[in-house]
Scaffold this active site. Sequence first.
Site, PDB file in Angstrom:
ATOM      1  N   TYR A 202       0.799  -1.181   0.050  1.00  0.00           N
ATOM      2  CA  TYR A 202      -0.069  -0.017  -0.076  1.00  0.00           C
ATOM      3  C   TYR A 202       0.640   1.142   0.149  1.00  0.00           C
ATOM      4  CZ  TYR A 202      -3.147   3.608   1.478  1.00  0.00           C
ATOM      5  OH  TYR A 202      -3.641   5.075   1.565  1.00  0.00           O
ATOM      6  N   LYS A 206       1.301   4.029  -3.204  1.00  0.00           N
ATOM      7  CA  LYS A 206       0.872   5.414  -3.077  1.00  0.00           C
ATOM      8  C   LYS A 206       2.110   6.281  -3.429  1.00  0.00           C
ATOM      9  CE  LYS A 206      -2.572   6.778  -1.820  1.00  0.00           C
ATOM     10  NZ  LYS A 206      -3.899   7.156  -2.585  1.00  0.00           N
TER      11      LYS A 206
HETATM   12  N1  LIG Z   1      -8.692   7.038   5.136  1.00  0.00           N
HETATM   13  C1  LIG Z   1      -7.644   7.274   5.364  1.00  0.00           C
HETATM   14  O1  LIG Z   1      -6.945   7.507   6.776  1.00  0.00           O
HETATM   15  C2  LIG Z   1      -6.500   7.942   4.335  1.00  0.00           C
HETATM   16  C3  LIG Z   1      -5.710   8.452   4.826  1.00  0.00           C
HETATM   17  C4  LIG Z   1      -4.647   9.000   3.879  1.00  0.00           C
HETATM   18  C5  LIG Z   1      -4.937   8.885   2.260  1.00  0.00           C
HETATM   19  N2  LIG Z   1      -6.091   8.195   2.189  1.00  0.00           N
HETATM   20  C6  LIG Z   1      -6.348   7.995   0.697  1.00  0.00           C
HETATM   21  O2  LIG Z   1      -7.604   8.770   0.500  1.00  0.00           O
HETATM   22  C7  LIG Z   1      -8.450   8.188  -0.654  1.00  0.00           C
HETATM   23  C8  LIG Z   1      -9.625   7.643  -0.365  1.00  0.00           C
HETATM   24  O3  LIG Z   1      -9.577   6.783   0.831  1.00  0.00           O
HETATM   25  P1  LIG Z   1     -10.819   6.380   1.649  1.00  0.00           P
HETATM   26  O4  LIG Z   1     -10.262   6.219   2.952  1.00  0.00           O
HETATM   27  O5  LIG Z   1     -11.892   7.346   1.454  1.00  0.00           O
HETATM   28  O6  LIG Z   1     -10.937   5.067   1.037  1.00  0.00           O
HETATM   29  P2  LIG Z   1     -12.236   4.245   0.570  1.00  0.00           P
HETATM   30  O7  LIG Z   1     -12.103   2.955   0.344  1.00  0.00           O
HETATM   31  O8  LIG Z   1     -13.439   4.707   1.328  1.00  0.00           O
HETATM   32  O9  LIG Z   1     -12.658   4.984  -0.965  1.00  0.00           O
HETATM   33  C9  LIG Z   1     -12.059   4.727  -1.985  1.00  0.00           C
HETATM   34  C10 LIG Z   1     -12.900   4.585  -3.360  1.00  0.00           C
HETATM   35  O10 LIG Z   1     -12.203   4.414  -4.308  1.00  0.00           O
HETATM   36  C11 LIG Z   1     -13.085   3.539  -5.280  1.00  0.00           C
HETATM   37  N3  LIG Z   1     -12.327   2.660  -6.004  1.00  0.00           N
HETATM   38  C12 LIG Z   1     -11.652   1.651  -5.639  1.00  0.00           C
HETATM   39  N4  LIG Z   1     -11.097   0.731  -6.529  1.00  0.00           N
HETATM   40  C13 LIG Z   1     -11.339   1.598  -7.700  1.00  0.00           C
HETATM   41  C14 LIG Z   1     -11.252   1.530  -9.195  1.00  0.00           C
HETATM   42  N5  LIG Z   1     -10.454   0.265  -9.660  1.00  0.00           N
HETATM   43  N6  LIG Z   1     -11.900   2.224  -9.751  1.00  0.00           N
HETATM   44  C15 LIG Z   1     -12.726   3.362  -9.319  1.00  0.00           C
HETATM   45  N7  LIG Z   1     -12.951   3.280  -8.020  1.00  0.00           N
HETATM   46  C16 LIG Z   1     -12.181   2.820  -7.121  1.00  0.00           C
HETATM   47  C17 LIG Z   1     -13.841   2.606  -3.953  1.00  0.00           C
HETATM   48  O11 LIG Z   1     -15.043   1.903  -4.580  1.00  0.00           O
HETATM   49  C18 LIG Z   1     -14.081   3.737  -2.960  1.00  0.00           C
HETATM   50  O12 LIG Z   1     -15.276   4.511  -3.251  1.00  0.00           O
HETATM   51  C19 LIG Z   1      -7.420   6.736  -0.999  1.00  0.00           C
HETATM   52  O13 LIG Z   1      -6.528   7.340  -2.012  1.00  0.00           O
HETATM   53  C20 LIG Z   1      -6.505   6.761   0.043  1.00  0.00           C
HETATM   54  O14 LIG Z   1      -5.364   6.273  -0.294  1.00  0.00           O
HETATM   55  C21 LIG Z   1      -6.981   7.734   2.903  1.00  0.00           C
HETATM   56  C1  LIG Z   2      -2.205  -2.536  17.564  1.00  0.00           C
HETATM   57  C2  LIG Z   2      -3.562  -2.975  16.885  1.00  0.00           C
HETATM   58  C3  LIG Z   2      -4.324  -3.584  17.490  1.00  0.00           C
HETATM   59  C4  LIG Z   2      -4.001  -1.379  16.722  1.00  0.00           C
HETATM   60  C5  LIG Z   2      -4.441  -1.510  15.066  1.00  0.00           C
HETATM   61  C6  LIG Z   2      -4.658   0.002  14.496  1.00  0.00           C
HETATM   62  C7  LIG Z   2      -4.342   0.167  13.148  1.00  0.00           C
HETATM   63  C8  LIG Z   2      -5.746  -0.769  12.368  1.00  0.00           C
HETATM   64  C9  LIG Z   2      -4.486   1.550  12.402  1.00  0.00           C
HETATM   65  C10 LIG Z   2      -3.350   2.338  13.063  1.00  0.00           C
HETATM   66  C11 LIG Z   2      -3.015   3.401  12.310  1.00  0.00           C
HETATM   67  C12 LIG Z   2      -3.890   3.210  11.066  1.00  0.00           C
HETATM   68  C13 LIG Z   2      -3.429   3.717   9.626  1.00  0.00           C
HETATM   69  C14 LIG Z   2      -3.143   5.299   9.853  1.00  0.00           C
HETATM   70  O1  LIG Z   2      -4.208   5.977  10.489  1.00  0.00           O
HETATM   71  C15 LIG Z   2      -2.971   5.844   8.449  1.00  0.00           C
HETATM   72  C16 LIG Z   2      -3.309   5.218   7.453  1.00  0.00           C
HETATM   73  C17 LIG Z   2      -2.828   6.108   6.019  1.00  0.00           C
HETATM   74  C18 LIG Z   2      -3.959   5.662   4.915  1.00  0.00           C
HETATM   75  O2  LIG Z   2      -3.402   6.122   3.780  1.00  0.00           O
HETATM   76  C19 LIG Z   2      -4.738   4.479   4.868  1.00  0.00           C
HETATM   77  C20 LIG Z   2      -5.287   4.014   6.281  1.00  0.00           C
HETATM   78  C21 LIG Z   2      -4.066   4.066   7.357  1.00  0.00           C
HETATM   79  C22 LIG Z   2      -2.968   2.840   6.882  1.00  0.00           C
HETATM   80  C23 LIG Z   2      -4.587   3.492   8.531  1.00  0.00           C
HETATM   81  C24 LIG Z   2      -4.862   2.043   8.586  1.00  0.00           C
HETATM   82  C25 LIG Z   2      -5.324   1.474  10.097  1.00  0.00           C
HETATM   83  C26 LIG Z   2      -4.043   1.635  11.115  1.00  0.00           C
HETATM   84  C27 LIG Z   2      -3.122   0.730  10.496  1.00  0.00           C
END
Ligand SMILES: NC(=O)c1ccc[n+]([C@@H]2O[C@H](COP(=O)([O-])OP(=O)(O)OC[C@H]3O[C@@H](n4cnc5c(N)ncnc54)[C@H](O)[C@@H]3O)[C@@H](O)[C@H]2O)c1
Ligand SMILES: CC(C)CCC[C@@H](C)[C@H]1CC[C@H]2[C@@H]3[C@H](O)C=C4C[C@@H](O)CC[C@]4(C)[C@H]3CC[C@]12C
Length: 412
Positions: A202, A206
């Site tokens: 992952y 990214k």
């Molecule tokens: N959630 C977090 O904490 C977090 C933190 C940093 C960055 N991000 C980034 O933010 C973005 C959104 O994340 P999120 O948490 O909303 O995730 P999410 O899974 O809720 O949303 C991702 C969306 O992308 C769509 N998707 C996946 N594969 C696809 C494909 N092949 N074609 C078209 N659509 C597709 C999914 O259906 C979904 O609706 C991602 O790029 C993720 O890497 C998320």
């Molecule tokens: C010790 C374990 C039981 C605790 C597990 C927590 C774990 C599932 C959480 C901790 C941190 C979380 C990630 C973090 O907030 C940031 C991101 C960046 C984003 O791009 C995608 C999601 C992610 C990886 C979170 C995923 C869940 C994590 C690892």
Amino acid sequence: MGQEGGGTSGRGWCVAGRLAQADEKTAPSEAHLGALRLWLQLGMADSAQAQKLVYLVTGGCGFLGEHVVRMLLQQEPRLRELRIFDLHLGPWLEELKTGPVQVTAIQGDVTQAHEVAAAVAGAHVVIHTAGLVDVFGRASPETIHEVNVQGTQNVIEACVQAGTQFLVYTSSMEVVGPNIKGHPFYRGNEDTPYEAIHRHPYPCSKALAERLVLEANGRKVRGGLPLVTCALRPTGIYGEGHQIMRDFYHQGLRLGGRLFRAVPASVEHGRVYVGNVAWMHVLVARELEQRAALMGGQVYFCYDKSPYKSYEDFNMEFLGPCGLRLVGTRPLLPYWLLVFLAALNALLQWLLRPLLLYAPLLNPYTLAVANTTFTVSTNKAQRHFGYEPLFSWEDSRTRTIRWVQAMEGSVQ
Ligand SMILES: NC(=O)c1ccc[n+]([C@@H]2O[C@H](COP(=O)([O-])OP(=O)(O)OC[C@H]3O[C@@H](n4cnc5c(N)ncnc54)[C@H](O)[C@@H]3O)[C@@H](O)[C@H]2O)c1
Ligand SMILES: CC(C)CCC[C@@H](C)[C@H]1CC[C@H]2[C@@H]3[C@H](O)C=C4C[C@@H](O)CC[C@]4(C)[C@H]3CC[C@]12C
């Protein structure tokens, strides 16, 4: 706001209101009326021009994507059409279709170049949030790469072919860290030196995708103008719709209202409210045109006033008021045992793969991320494009708590 203060239609109302008031008191002179007519005409011309932009949000039905979509509809008065591209379309899109902005839902896959090209054609701005967010081993490394890297390449090529000039990419803090060495990143900014070395698919995907986006800045798009790109790097996003928060809440309910501390309270984990991340996307997209030279090819961490806490203590800010308790002031299990359990989970996942998908929250990667301090402290977004969080910490907290309380099975 697109609906409420939509360009100058709001101004038109305001003038009409004042004119009606003036009529009641004194008859306006010809000169006054002439000036007012001119103002109204200019207002209408403005309004015709104002609602001219076509935006495309990929992944617009995801956790972050939905907030970006709703924020655009509220805060971008120049919007004429909003295209929402996602593998899975949400039923909530229907309610958006009655507003003044044309909302076009497109079911599609970013890995399919022709589907992306068709969605991008005619768009002025693309906000690319679609991604496969998987740190639990649900998808194969190849699939993660295909969606996150090839999908992003398809978006870039589509912009170039279609003559779309502005591309905003949702990257992640994880393109920086925590790295495989577990080095802390303590309140760092975009220029803080840090060894960004990853092995997990992952963060690797990214990082690669972010590089593609930044390198594409300045490429000539159809028509000869330069592509302007930038990347936003959220830390751990929280707020309404956050699936992992939902999982922790339900796990806590199953355990009789308790969660057990696994990570030391001293480990800071960066978090940012989803509404502020969405707002940052909208602002960046709006300002890219005017500040292309400054913002093109840049990265920005997403930040707000959320407090610095450990992952679990931060979650308790919301889960606590919803009736859960975090047991222990220190981790209940020694770290070596957690490492062992995480490794065991990874082994079980591998062994069981042919039979079933075993993807628990705890694995070596999630343990390392949760156990390594990674927080940001920066004002780059404020300096470059005037970003200030739209939601205070109190608002963000209240909104998230209300959402947890409204969840099915909630104890409230
Ligand atoms: N959630 C977090 O904490 C977090 C933190 C940093 C960055 N991000 C980034 O933010 C973005 C959104 O994340 P999120 O948490 O909303 O995730 P999410 O899974 O809720 O949303 C991702 C969306 O992308 C769509 N998707 C996946 N594969 C696809 C494909 N092949 N074609 C078209 N659509 C597709 C999914 O259906 C979904 O609706 C991602 O790029 C993720 O890497 C998320
Ligand atoms: C010790 C374990 C039981 C605790 C597990 C927590 C774990 C599932 C959480 C901790 C941190 C979380 C990630 C973090 O907030 C940031 C991101 C960046 C984003 O791009 C995608 C999601 C992610 C990886 C979170 C995923 C869940 C994590 C690892």
